[in-house]
Scaffold this active site. Structure first.
Site, PDB file in Angstrom:
ATOM      1  CB  THR A  46      -0.911   0.014   1.234  1.00  0.00           C
ATOM      2  OG1 THR A  46      -0.089   0.066   2.418  1.00  0.00           O
ATOM      3  CG2 THR A  46      -1.784  -1.229   1.290  1.00  0.00           C
ATOM      4  CD  GLU A  70      -5.519  -2.845   1.429  1.00  0.00           C
ATOM      5  OE1 GLU A  70      -5.026  -2.292   2.425  1.00  0.00           O
ATOM      6  OE2 GLU A  70      -5.843  -2.211   0.393  1.00  0.00           O
ATOM      7  CE  LYS A  77     -16.000  10.817  12.762  1.00  0.00           C
ATOM      8  NZ  LYS A  77     -14.859  10.984  11.852  1.00  0.00           N
ATOM      9  CD1 TRP A 132     -20.356  11.813  10.766  1.00  0.00           C
ATOM     10  CD2 TRP A 132     -20.671  10.107   9.352  1.00  0.00           C
ATOM     11  NE1 TRP A 132     -19.899  10.677  11.374  1.00  0.00           N
ATOM     12  CE2 TRP A 132     -20.075   9.609  10.543  1.00  0.00           C
ATOM     13  CE3 TRP A 132     -20.954   9.225   8.325  1.00  0.00           C
ATOM     14  CZ2 TRP A 132     -19.772   8.268  10.725  1.00  0.00           C
ATOM     15  CZ3 TRP A 132     -20.651   7.877   8.493  1.00  0.00           C
ATOM     16  CH2 TRP A 132     -20.057   7.412   9.674  1.00  0.00           C
TER      17      TRP A 132
END
Length: 549
Positions: A187, A331, A443, A448
């Site tokens: 990654t 992944e 937040k 949100w």
């Protein structure tokens, strides 16, 4: 009761032998910057891959599952390595040439690479780190470059063409366990050290089949795909393996990734498909707007790696280029979703589906998990973190030569699902819409705010080239959005007008940013994603000229 079917391992070796025989006339074309690009048939690629395998075994002593890394652009030699290394039973490790030096050193040592195959043009990148690569015994250089940069290096240095010249074009390929390691990628390491993902022969084979399905990229030997997405970025989204399986011609840009040469190669070589991250397509759009080129051959484009602004999709629609949104990650090999609308819809009815991340294929199971660990319904409203599992989804990270596979709790659930870190909703018919990264969601006052929604709306403004929105501390609300914008040439900054534009585009009043700044460019990660941690750091350290409305 057992089946009566033969048990034939699904391996990269079978992709290699199939492609070089059944699709031997298909081509890999590598852009060279010269009047004529380099062209090799799949049959020739296969023969050279076989010679490379012989050289790695007989001359360099590569045995069993030792790691052979590549520090290379997208080109024919890289495709040869893709096929040769796993087929002989070794493990291909593609190195991200845009990693910082310290991370590049870390991943090579962590993977215990024995050999590095490098393009000559990248020797200035390799030479300074080579003394720190503890496990590397051989360096193989392909193409032009200043080999003197490696003078005095401890590893033996070989020329690629000299190394494979005269080697046999046959190889006694081992019958491998399909679950054994074939390739690995790390990654990009935006937080902490990069994490190693190891792909099996089986996962690559099944992923290649999925890439070739009509509900995915659906390419055939009548197509030519321009593979702009780097081969170090999740195996170029699986395209080199998938194309060798199905005979799709490959157009490889090598180091010529700037908008002008990309436009030229599209016009001259006439690919029918291309794949890259949104920043590539934004640059190409600006180029062909200023200097018109014939893009008419390129009917389809796959965009992934980051959210694609709807305004960019519409701009390519006007050029006759159909953009298909995709989602995935290192992944997930990476194919997770593709946004092909359901059948029987009008163009207007298709649009809400096209701007999603897409629908899950049969090989990917998905679920949404709420903050309390509850599983949420697929109702296109309930937002949670996306978790996935499937035959080409990672179940752990590579622990290194002396360690076991790693399954950190923040990355894998107790029952083995991958926690993607993406927040979104899923419709009843399985279309995923991502609203943010879990780490990037704002937040504010217990609610949100999607940074992605704000960015997409801003980038639809005619004077905005790019926009990134991050959460910054706020005494009253906890967090509020900071809008950073990159203006098009000649445009001026009128923050009130931009705020009004957001309101007119449907952004709720309480979500509108009060803090604004103009930046020269949005910081990018090594694979072209917005690197928002850099912006947050710049804000925290007072490096940005912020206006508060």
């Amino acid at each position: 009761m057992l089946s009566t079917m033969q048990d034939v391992p699904l391996t990269v070796t079978r992709i290699l032998t199939h492609g070089m025989t059944i699709h031997g006339k298909s081509q890999v074309t590598t852009w060279t910057g010269e009047p004529e690009p380099q062209r090799r048939s799949f049959a020739e690629i296969g023969r050279r891959a076989t010679q490379l395998a012989n050289a790695l075994r007989d001359e360099l002593g590569v045995r069993d599952d030792q790691r052979v890394s590549t520090l290379m652009w997208n080109n024919a030699e890289h495709v040869e390595a893709y096929l040769a290394i796993p087929s002989m039973g070794a493990v291909l490790h593609t190195l991200n040439l845009r990693l910082p030096a310290e991370q590049l050193i870390w991943v090579v040592n962590h993977a215990d690479d024995k050999v590095v195959i490098v393009n000559g043009s990248l020797l200035p990148l390799l030479a300074p780190v080579l003394p720190h690569l503890k496990s590397v015994e051989h360096v193989v250089v392909t193409g032009p470059g200043d080999r003197s940069l490696l003078d005095g290096a401890a590893p033996r240095v070989h020329d690629y063409e000299e190394l494979i010249a005269g080697r046999p074009t046959t190889y006694d390929w081992p019958e491998l366990d399909e679950r054994s390691a074939a390739a690995m990628c790390y990654t990009s390491g935006t937080t902490g050290d990069p994490k190693g993902v190891v792909y099996s022969h089986r996962s690559i084979y099944l992923h290649s089949m999925q890439v070739n399905m009509a509900e995915s990229m659906g390419l055939t030997d009548q197509d030519t795909t321009l593979v702009v997405v780097p081969q170090f970025h999740v195996n170029a989204w699986g395209l080199p393996h998938a194309t060798f399986m199905s005979g799709v011609n490959m157009l490889m840009p090598d180091r010529f990734l700037q908008p002008a040469p990309l436009a030229e190669m599209i016009e001259r070589e006439r690919p029918t498909h291309a794949a890259a991250v949104p920043t590539i397509w934004q640059g190409l759009l600006a180029e062909v707007t200023a200097n018109p080129r014939d893009l008419s051959s390129m009917a389809r484009v796959t965009i992934g790696g980051a959210a694609c602004p709807p305004s960019l999709m519409k701009a390519y629609d006007r050029l006759g280029v159909r953009v298909c949104h995709a989602w995935g990650m290192t992944e997930t090999s990476p194919l997770g979703t593709m946004a092909h609308p359901p059948a029987g819809l009008t163009e207007e009815q298709e649009w809400p589906y096209r701007v999603t991340q897409g629908r899950f294929p049969a090989g990917v199971e998905a679920r949404l998990v709420g903050p309390g660990g509850e599983h949420l319904p697929w109702d296109n409203e309930s937002a949670g973190e996306l978790e996935v599992r499937g035959p080409w989804i990672a179940g752990a990270y590579y622990g290194g030569a002396d360690g076991e596979d790693l399954r950190p709790e923040d990355k894998f659930s107790a029952d083995g699902w991958l926690k993607t870190g993406d927040v979104g909703v899923i419709s009843e018919d399985g279309f995923l819409t991502l609203t943010d990264r879990a780490k990037d969601v704002i937040k504010s006052g217990g609610e949100w705010i999607s940074s992605v929604a704000l960015e997409n709306a801003l980038m639809a403004h005619p004077e905005v080239a790019e926009a990134a929105v991050v959460a910054v501390p706020d005494e009253k609300w906890g967090e509020r959005p900071l809008a950073t914008v990159v203006l098009k040439e000649g445009a001026g900054a009128d923050y009130e007008a931009l705020k009004d534009f957001l309101a007119e585009s449907g952004i709720a009043k309480w979500q509108l940013p009060e803090r604004w700044t103009v930046i020269a460019a949005v910081p990018k990660t090594s694979v072209g994603k917005f690197d928002k941690k850099v912006i947050r750091k710049q804000y925290a350290e007072g490096e940005l000229d912020v206006t508060q409305l």
